[in-house]
Design a protein around this motif. Sequence first.
Motif, mmCIF file in Angstrom:
data_model
loop_
_atom_site.group_PDB
_atom_site.id
_atom_site.type_symbol
_atom_site.label_atom_id
_atom_site.label_comp_id
_atom_site.label_asym_id
_atom_site.label_seq_id
_atom_site.Cartn_x
_atom_site.Cartn_y
_atom_site.Cartn_z
ATOM 1 N N GLN A 127 2.998 -3.577 3.681
ATOM 2 C CA GLN A 127 3.146 -2.723 2.514
ATOM 3 C C GLN A 127 2.314 -3.287 1.369
ATOM 4 O O GLN A 127 1.751 -4.374 1.473
ATOM 5 C CB GLN A 127 4.623 -2.633 2.102
ATOM 6 C CG GLN A 127 5.545 -2.064 3.177
ATOM 7 C CD GLN A 127 5.299 -0.587 3.455
ATOM 8 O OE1 GLN A 127 4.540 0.072 2.753
ATOM 9 N NE2 GLN A 127 5.939 -0.074 4.508
ATOM 10 N N VAL B 276 6.759 -3.571 7.553
ATOM 11 C CA VAL B 276 6.509 -2.201 7.993
ATOM 12 C C VAL B 276 7.465 -1.898 9.140
ATOM 13 O O VAL B 276 7.507 -2.629 10.141
ATOM 14 C CB VAL B 276 5.052 -2.017 8.458
ATOM 15 C CG1 VAL B 276 4.823 -0.590 8.952
ATOM 16 C CG2 VAL B 276 4.089 -2.353 7.328
ATOM 17 N N TRP C 95 -0.282 2.166 4.102
ATOM 18 C CA TRP C 95 -0.300 3.521 3.548
ATOM 19 C C TRP C 95 -1.698 4.114 3.547
ATOM 20 O O TRP C 95 -1.857 5.331 3.527
ATOM 21 C CB TRP C 95 0.240 3.519 2.106
ATOM 22 C CG TRP C 95 -0.648 2.788 1.136
ATOM 23 C CD1 TRP C 95 -0.544 1.490 0.746
ATOM 24 C CD2 TRP C 95 -1.778 3.317 0.435
ATOM 25 N NE1 TRP C 95 -1.539 1.149 -0.138
ATOM 26 C CE2 TRP C 95 -2.307 2.279 -0.353
ATOM 27 C CE3 TRP C 95 -2.402 4.571 0.403
ATOM 28 C CZ2 TRP C 95 -3.427 2.435 -1.164
ATOM 29 C CZ3 TRP C 95 -3.521 4.737 -0.408
ATOM 30 C CH2 TRP C 95 -4.010 3.678 -1.183
ATOM 31 N N ASP D 254 7.683 3.834 10.994
ATOM 32 C CA ASP D 254 6.920 4.259 9.817
ATOM 33 C C ASP D 254 5.839 5.253 10.248
ATOM 34 O O ASP D 254 5.080 5.003 11.187
ATOM 35 C CB ASP D 254 6.287 3.038 9.147
ATOM 36 C CG ASP D 254 5.683 3.373 7.785
ATOM 37 O OD1 ASP D 254 4.831 4.286 7.730
ATOM 38 O OD2 ASP D 254 6.053 2.728 6.790
#
Length: 543
Positions: free
Chosen positions: A505, A514, A475, A518
């Motif tokens: 993650q 992931v 992220w 994504d």
Amino acid sequence: MALKDIMDLDFLVRLDEGQGEEDPSIAARDRDIYRQINTPDLDDASLALKWLEYRKLLFFNDSGSRARLPGALYARLYQWMVRGVAAGGGLLGVVTAYSFLAYHGRQPVNVTLFAAFFILLQALLSLGAGGMMAYRLRCERTGNPGGHASFFQALAAGLFYSRLRRLAQKAADRSGSGALAFLAEHVSGAGMKRREYRGVMFWPFFILCSVFALCFCLGALSGTLFRVLTTDLAFGWQSTLLTSSDRVYDLVSWMASPWSWLMSGSFAVPGPEQIAGSRILLKEGIAGLATENLVAWWPFLCMGILVYGVLPRLCLVAGAALAQKNALARFDLGQPRYRRLLVRLRSPRMDVDIQKTGGTRATQRDPLPRPEPVQDSLEPISPENRGTPGQETGWTDKNPGNTSGQAVPALVLASSRVYPASAMDGVEQALKGQLGVSVSTVVHIGFDVSGDALLVTEHLKGAEPGPVVVLQEVWQPPIRGLLHYYTGIKEKAFPDRPLWIFLTQTPGEAHMGVLADDVNYQVWKTAISRIENPGIVLERWAP
């Protein structure tokens, strides 16, 4: 492993990735192939080549007999390009030398201009190409991706890829296969001009340019000899700067030093009297010059083309061919995409009785016919030796292999604040199960290049060869500071080892895997590709 095999291997692996990395049918197919190979002690390169033989048969069986692979298209086009540049270079050399040696009985051939173009210029170009070759070899030893290719190499590469893309598109349109449509995209530059190919794709185009220059010099030498044999030529020199015949003799004697010890007399180099007798003065013309002096230059000119033009280019072609062979031998099959393939091949698979689980019996494809060239080394995949889905057979593999012995030791870099010890067990299992990598040591880093480089260097002393894996939350956007950290620590601490950025993650979530689609993962892929460092690759924790 030949370059065409690497192209086919990369294409077929990427084709499987496009169908879905988690597709169980791909794992089942690859494990069936491994059972047919039935050789447990193969190294990674040999196992990949064996897999490639079977995988080609499946590709041709699915796509039709008129299907083509990138390796075959490349080999055919490159062969024709070598022939084309050789013929073009030779013809250009003959025509250029023939025009330089035009003599109509009034103005003799200008030795100064001829030697400057066909001897001195060719020597400088060969020296420049040799310097580029040495620089490229040094870059490969240090792991540096190197700079850009020369203008001529870039031009040859552009023409080559353009034509190769057209051939692939024609093959795709002719067969109507979705796989071949992917092939047309694969050869368009996003496929074969990726960073991983820089080490092996530099040399073919270097060889192309060297072959052109070699044939040009051979054509010039042939054209010169032909004119000397068939025409009454007169050679003379004139210069505003060099007014002394003795200084000209010293210059040509120095230029003739590589062959003067093999040849004697004026055949190796014109003598002082011949040089003085072939000087052209515009106000006097050539009427008073002796014929033996005017024809004394041609052996020197021919030997100059041979020694300063032909032989250096011949050495460059041979050296580049050897460098390409070494680069192919060093091609990194430890990249994540190939590690996933090798892990799939060596990982045992359990077939479950679908009658007990309430599943639906899968259909079995027809046995695959085998071409004659590989009939003696591999046996066909048939229903008898593949195993039938739905039959409870336990471990279905004749040769499960030693999967634990195939694990590659890796140094893992992770932030202790983000990846606590409780999360490392899952990470280790994911690395081993997905990429065949065993965690040798976990180093806690603070994302400071200088401090972390010293820490990593200390841990790598005496360590076995293997990648360095850094754990990264998917992220978090790949800001410039993070990218600078990755390139900096690799350059300072382990320039000869690959760096794998393993995206996960946030630890503590239910699933740290992931997905391939994504959005954050796609952003990371774009950012890492812009680094243009083949030693830094991106991988994700596949769910």
